[in-house]
Design a protein around this motif. Structure first.
Motif, PDB file in Angstrom:
ATOM      1  N   ALA A   1      30.367  51.931 -73.925  1.00  0.00           N
ATOM      2  CA  ALA A   1      29.162  52.202 -73.141  1.00  0.00           C
ATOM      3  C   ALA A   1      29.026  51.213 -71.987  1.00  0.00           C
ATOM      4  O   ALA A   1      29.648  50.157 -71.993  1.00  0.00           O
ATOM      5  CB  ALA A   1      27.947  52.114 -74.050  1.00  0.00           C
ATOM      6  N   ALA A   2      28.189  51.579 -71.028  1.00  0.00           N
ATOM      7  CA  ALA A   2      28.002  50.732 -69.846  1.00  0.00           C
ATOM      8  C   ALA A   2      26.915  49.682 -70.078  1.00  0.00           C
ATOM      9  O   ALA A   2      26.039  49.470 -69.251  1.00  0.00           O
ATOM     10  CB  ALA A   2      27.652  51.612 -68.646  1.00  0.00           C
TER      11      ALA A   2
ATOM     12  N   PHE B   1      22.170  58.348 -60.962  1.00  0.00           N
ATOM     13  CA  PHE B   1      21.435  59.165 -61.931  1.00  0.00           C
ATOM     14  C   PHE B   1      21.322  58.507 -63.302  1.00  0.00           C
ATOM     15  O   PHE B   1      20.956  59.146 -64.276  1.00  0.00           O
ATOM     16  CB  PHE B   1      22.119  60.536 -62.093  1.00  0.00           C
ATOM     17  CG  PHE B   1      22.386  61.232 -60.794  1.00  0.00           C
ATOM     18  CD1 PHE B   1      21.334  61.656 -60.007  1.00  0.00           C
ATOM     19  CD2 PHE B   1      23.679  61.455 -60.351  1.00  0.00           C
ATOM     20  CE1 PHE B   1      21.563  62.288 -58.796  1.00  0.00           C
ATOM     21  CE2 PHE B   1      23.926  62.086 -59.147  1.00  0.00           C
ATOM     22  CZ  PHE B   1      22.864  62.507 -58.359  1.00  0.00           C
TER      23      PHE B   1
ATOM     24  N   LEU C   1      26.331  56.736 -62.494  1.00  0.00           N
ATOM     25  CA  LEU C   1      25.455  55.810 -63.229  1.00  0.00           C
ATOM     26  C   LEU C   1      24.459  55.135 -62.282  1.00  0.00           C
ATOM     27  O   LEU C   1      23.300  54.931 -62.631  1.00  0.00           O
ATOM     28  CB  LEU C   1      26.289  54.735 -63.903  1.00  0.00           C
ATOM     29  CG  LEU C   1      26.615  54.903 -65.391  1.00  0.00           C
ATOM     30  CD1 LEU C   1      27.487  53.761 -65.863  1.00  0.00           C
ATOM     31  CD2 LEU C   1      25.368  54.988 -66.246  1.00  0.00           C
ATOM     32  N   ILE C   2      24.943  54.803 -61.089  1.00  0.00           N
ATOM     33  CA  ILE C   2      24.071  54.157 -60.108  1.00  0.00           C
ATOM     34  C   ILE C   2      22.987  55.140 -59.652  1.00  0.00           C
ATOM     35  O   ILE C   2      21.810  54.805 -59.600  1.00  0.00           O
ATOM     36  CB  ILE C   2      24.890  53.690 -58.881  1.00  0.00           C
ATOM     37  CG1 ILE C   2      25.889  52.603 -59.297  1.00  0.00           C
ATOM     38  CG2 ILE C   2      23.974  53.184 -57.775  1.00  0.00           C
ATOM     39  CD1 ILE C   2      27.014  52.419 -58.293  1.00  0.00           C
TER      40      ILE C   2
ATOM     41  N   TYR D   1      34.163  53.121 -53.024  1.00  0.00           N
ATOM     42  CA  TYR D   1      35.437  52.813 -53.680  1.00  0.00           C
ATOM     43  C   TYR D   1      35.310  52.822 -55.201  1.00  0.00           C
ATOM     44  O   TYR D   1      36.288  52.614 -55.900  1.00  0.00           O
ATOM     45  CB  TYR D   1      35.963  51.451 -53.200  1.00  0.00           C
ATOM     46  CG  TYR D   1      36.297  51.481 -51.728  1.00  0.00           C
ATOM     47  CD1 TYR D   1      37.407  52.192 -51.268  1.00  0.00           C
ATOM     48  CD2 TYR D   1      35.484  50.873 -50.794  1.00  0.00           C
ATOM     49  CE1 TYR D   1      37.690  52.278 -49.915  1.00  0.00           C
ATOM     50  CE2 TYR D   1      35.760  50.947 -49.437  1.00  0.00           C
ATOM     51  CZ  TYR D   1      36.866  51.650 -49.005  1.00  0.00           C
ATOM     52  OH  TYR D   1      37.155  51.751 -47.674  1.00  0.00           O
ATOM     53  N   LEU D   2      34.106  53.041 -55.697  1.00  0.00           N
ATOM     54  CA  LEU D   2      33.917  53.079 -57.152  1.00  0.00           C
ATOM     55  C   LEU D   2      34.276  54.459 -57.703  1.00  0.00           C
ATOM     56  O   LEU D   2      34.112  55.459 -57.012  1.00  0.00           O
ATOM     57  CB  LEU D   2      32.455  52.780 -57.491  1.00  0.00           C
ATOM     58  CG  LEU D   2      32.007  51.325 -57.353  1.00  0.00           C
ATOM     59  CD1 LEU D   2      30.494  51.232 -57.489  1.00  0.00           C
ATOM     60  CD2 LEU D   2      32.671  50.450 -58.399  1.00  0.00           C
ATOM     61  N   PRO D   3      34.745  54.525 -58.954  1.00  0.00           N
ATOM     62  CA  PRO D   3      35.005  55.834 -59.560  1.00  0.00           C
ATOM     63  C   PRO D   3      33.713  56.638 -59.717  1.00  0.00           C
ATOM     64  O   PRO D   3      32.627  56.071 -59.775  1.00  0.00           O
ATOM     65  CB  PRO D   3      35.589  55.483 -60.935  1.00  0.00           C
ATOM     66  CG  PRO D   3      36.011  54.065 -60.836  1.00  0.00           C
ATOM     67  CD  PRO D   3      35.113  53.420 -59.842  1.00  0.00           C
ATOM     68  N   LYS D   4      33.872  57.943 -59.831  1.00  0.00           N
ATOM     69  CA  LYS D   4      32.720  58.838 -59.828  1.00  0.00           C
ATOM     70  C   LYS D   4      31.720  58.523 -60.947  1.00  0.00           C
ATOM     71  O   LYS D   4      30.517  58.554 -60.734  1.00  0.00           O
ATOM     72  CB  LYS D   4      33.187  60.291 -59.953  1.00  0.00           C
ATOM     73  CG  LYS D   4      32.063  61.285 -59.818  1.00  0.00           C
ATOM     74  CD  LYS D   4      32.553  62.700 -59.841  1.00  0.00           C
ATOM     75  CE  LYS D   4      31.421  63.696 -59.653  1.00  0.00           C
ATOM     76  NZ  LYS D   4      30.386  63.618 -60.673  1.00  0.00           N
ATOM     77  N   ASP D   5      32.234  58.195 -62.151  1.00  0.00           N
ATOM     78  CA  ASP D   5      31.278  57.985 -63.245  1.00  0.00           C
ATOM     79  C   ASP D   5      30.388  56.766 -62.998  1.00  0.00           C
ATOM     80  O   ASP D   5      29.248  56.728 -63.447  1.00  0.00           O
ATOM     81  CB  ASP D   5      31.961  57.925 -64.616  1.00  0.00           C
ATOM     82  CG  ASP D   5      33.131  56.995 -64.660  1.00  0.00           C
ATOM     83  OD1 ASP D   5      33.729  56.762 -63.599  1.00  0.00           O
ATOM     84  OD2 ASP D   5      33.466  56.494 -65.745  1.00  0.00           O
ATOM     85  N   TYR D   6      30.890  55.780 -62.261  1.00  0.00           N
ATOM     86  CA  TYR D   6      30.048  54.618 -61.942  1.00  0.00           C
ATOM     87  C   TYR D   6      29.028  54.973 -60.861  1.00  0.00           C
ATOM     88  O   TYR D   6      27.880  54.535 -60.918  1.00  0.00           O
ATOM     89  CB  TYR D   6      30.909  53.439 -61.480  1.00  0.00           C
ATOM     90  CG  TYR D   6      31.736  52.856 -62.608  1.00  0.00           C
ATOM     91  CD1 TYR D   6      31.263  51.797 -63.364  1.00  0.00           C
ATOM     92  CD2 TYR D   6      32.971  53.388 -62.928  1.00  0.00           C
ATOM     93  CE1 TYR D   6      31.998  51.274 -64.410  1.00  0.00           C
ATOM     94  CE2 TYR D   6      33.722  52.882 -63.973  1.00  0.00           C
ATOM     95  CZ  TYR D   6      33.234  51.828 -64.711  1.00  0.00           C
ATOM     96  OH  TYR D   6      33.959  51.332 -65.745  1.00  0.00           O
ATOM     97  N   VAL D   7      29.465  55.770 -59.896  1.00  0.00           N
ATOM     98  CA  VAL D   7      28.530  56.189 -58.839  1.00  0.00           C
ATOM     99  C   VAL D   7      27.408  57.034 -59.462  1.00  0.00           C
ATOM    100  O   VAL D   7      26.235  56.885 -59.116  1.00  0.00           O
ATOM    101  CB  VAL D   7      29.277  56.972 -57.736  1.00  0.00           C
ATOM    102  CG1 VAL D   7      28.305  57.508 -56.697  1.00  0.00           C
ATOM    103  CG2 VAL D   7      30.309  56.069 -57.063  1.00  0.00           C
TER     104      VAL D   7
ATOM    105  N   GLU E   1      31.680  59.562 -73.202  1.00  0.00           N
ATOM    106  CA  GLU E   1      32.895  59.853 -73.960  1.00  0.00           C
ATOM    107  C   GLU E   1      33.064  58.820 -75.066  1.00  0.00           C
ATOM    108  O   GLU E   1      32.705  57.663 -74.907  1.00  0.00           O
ATOM    109  CB  GLU E   1      34.091  59.811 -73.030  1.00  0.00           C
ATOM    110  CG  GLU E   1      34.056  60.923 -72.002  1.00  0.00           C
ATOM    111  CD  GLU E   1      35.286  60.924 -71.121  1.00  0.00           C
ATOM    112  OE1 GLU E   1      35.704  59.833 -70.709  1.00  0.00           O
ATOM    113  OE2 GLU E   1      35.811  62.002 -70.853  1.00  0.00           O
TER     114      GLU E   1
END
Lengths: 287, 239
Positions: A89-90, A26, A23-24, A15-21, A47
């Protein structure tokens, strides 16, 4: 804060957005990534809303890719260009009032030591020349006098770029800017000299033309701050808008300034030098 | 319900905060419904009715339940997924963190506390549940939603609840979410809505698994099995 904060709860990954997946899967969390492999891993910052050709944006990107422990790092910033990218940034980011970043970082570092006595938490201030050497000057200096154990990085664009081009204490002597047409009447503040005198254990001045060296310096500054005391990096990050540098010549400008007045200078105390030598010996033994 | 202080919006630009309208947080064992302190059961039934009858019901899980940061998160996350599967055509749109996004968020993939109305208006959501969002950001978002949308907001708060939500439950943990699920199923049966429990659709931003269209780079760490490194031989045949 901590590796568990970047692992999804069971069942929620899809259910997470692609950019978070990404990050997990890669991202650099919990791994040692090589800054020279930028593009091969998901970056903490991708970005950002900075101007095209912004040298500071490039530096911030390298900065995030160089963190030795991104999952246990808190970044502080203040009003200025850098915070536009830093805050996206994360990594946890704290936005200080203008000038108080080093005071906030002092309290935060002490609080983290009390809250997590067995863990290593890194606190890094990334602010501009206005935030650290003009408006935040007293709080920056006092954090160094108190030997607070965190890293301060000054991204020096030699101007108040966000507000239309006023001169700052770090603008070169004689320079004419849009909101300072008479030209600056005094020299750049000798920030690195002040840092040494104030008690910083590791001080570097550089124009970040080499990715590898920039990353090495950032990692060294953070590692030294963990054990010994305040560390300081003075990085030249030109403002291509206020200094009218064509976008394609930003790197050339950085190289020219490196030859002129931003040559690489690295200072460290004897104990810090021994510490780095030990680390390098251990690395060689591992190889 | 005599006096509905907090109702669905749009309440207009900069609406009065709920506290200025005399809404107080409920004591332990009680809940808030339209700004009034009521029994939990009453608030749960009304919240369930909203999720079952209003358009595009959605659950917005926040960072406290999305990330596995402490031991009891897994159970709470499981309870939320069970609840979502019982709500007909429910979606889960996450709020993974609170950072600003440039140039803007994808409103179908996530919700951001700084402009939650974008997600709600884009997806035409008329009933939503906030769970696992840190209280200060939940308050900010709930007020913005009340200001600019007609969404019925439900807060399942692990602490003291939220006065800006139309229905707010306090001290909500995994067991309480399951209790809410049971109430919801009961209300659903009373309303005569037929539904077979099934999990909500996955996040639309995730790539669909079309193996033939996959780029070698999408194989991540296994990419070098397809594109050999210098000096390595490619495997072309297998026994």
């Amino acid at each position: 804060m901590g590796l568990r904060y970047v692992q999804p709860a069971p069942g929620f990954k899809e259910y997470l957005p692609k950019d978070y997946v990404d990050l997990i899967d890669f991202g650099p969390f919990g791994k040692e990534v090589d800054v020279q492999h930028l593009g091969d891993f998901k970056e903490i910052l991708e970005e950002h809303p900075m101007c095209a050709g912004c040298w500071m944006a490039y530096f911030v990107r390298v900065f995030y890719a160089s963190l030795p422990n991104p999952e246990d790092t808190i970044v502080l910033g203040t009003a200025g260009c850098a915070r536009l990218a830093l805050s996206q940034a994360a990594v946890p980011f704290i936005y200080g009032n203008y000038g108080d970043t080093n005071a906030v970082a002092s309290g935060l570092t002490r609080a983290l030591k009390i809250r997590f006595p067995d863990k290593t938490k890194d606190v890094v201030v990334v602010a501009g020349d206005g935030g650290l050497m003009d408006i935040g000057f007293s709080m920056t200096m006092h954090s160094w006098f108190r030997k607070e154990k965190f890293t301060t990085i000054m991204v020096d664009n030699e101007v108040y770029g966000n507000t239309g081009g006023q001169e700052s204490g770090m603008s070169p002597k004689g320079v004419q800017l849009k909101m300072a047409p008479k030209g600056k009447k005094f020299e750049k503040i000798p920030a690195t000299e002040l840092a040494k005198q104030a008690g910083c254990v590791y001080v570097v001045k550089l124009s970040p033309t080499s990715v590898k060296r920039t990353a090495k310096v950032i990692r060294r500054a953070i590692l030294a701050a963990r054990h010994f005391g305040p560390t300081f990096i003075h990085a030249y990050t030109s403002c291509n808008i206020e200094y009218s540098i064509p976008t394609e010549e930003v790197l050339k400008d950085a190289r020219e300034r490196e030859k002129k007045d931003f040559g690489f200078e690295e200072y460290m105390t004897d104990e810090v030098r021994e510490f780095f030598e030990e680390i390098e010996k251990k690395k060689e033994v591992k190889k | 319900m005599q006096d509905k202080k907090i109702t669905t919006g749009p309440a207009g630009y900069m609406p009065n905060p709920a506290v200025f309208m005399g809404v107080e947080l409920p004591p332990e064992g009680k809940a808030l419904l339209y700004g009034e302190i009521v029994d939990e059961e009453v608030a749960m039934r009304e919240a369930a009715k909203a999720m079952l009858t209003r358009k595009n019901p959605t659950i917005f899980p926040g960072p406290q339940v999305l990330w596995n940061w402490k031991d009891d998160v897994a159970e709470k996350a499981q309870a939320i997924l069970e609840l979502a599967s019982e709500i007909p055509n429910c979606r889960i749109i996450p709020m993974p963190d609170y950072r600003p996004k440039y140039p803007k968020i994808d409103p179908e993939a996530e919700i951001n506390p700084n402009h939650p109305n974008l997600t709600i208006l884009h997806n035409k959501i008329e009933a939503c549940i906030f769970v696992g969002v840190h209280c200060h950001y939940a308050n900010l978002s709930l007020r913005m939603i009340r200001a600019g949308t007609n969404c019925f907001t439900i807060a399942l708060c692990a602490f003291m609840g939220h006065e800006e939500a139309m229905a707010s439950l306090r001290d909500v943990h995994a067991d309480d979410i399951r209790r809410f699920k049971d109430v919801l199923v009961q209300v659903r049966n009373e309303l005569g809505i037929e539904w077979t429990p099934k999990p909500p659709p996955r996040n639309p931003s995730l790539p669909k698994e079309e193996w033939e269209a996959l780029n070698p780079y999408e194989y991540g760490e296994y990419m070098h099995l397809i594109i050999p490194r210098r000096g390595e031989e490619n495997v072309t045949e297998t026994e």
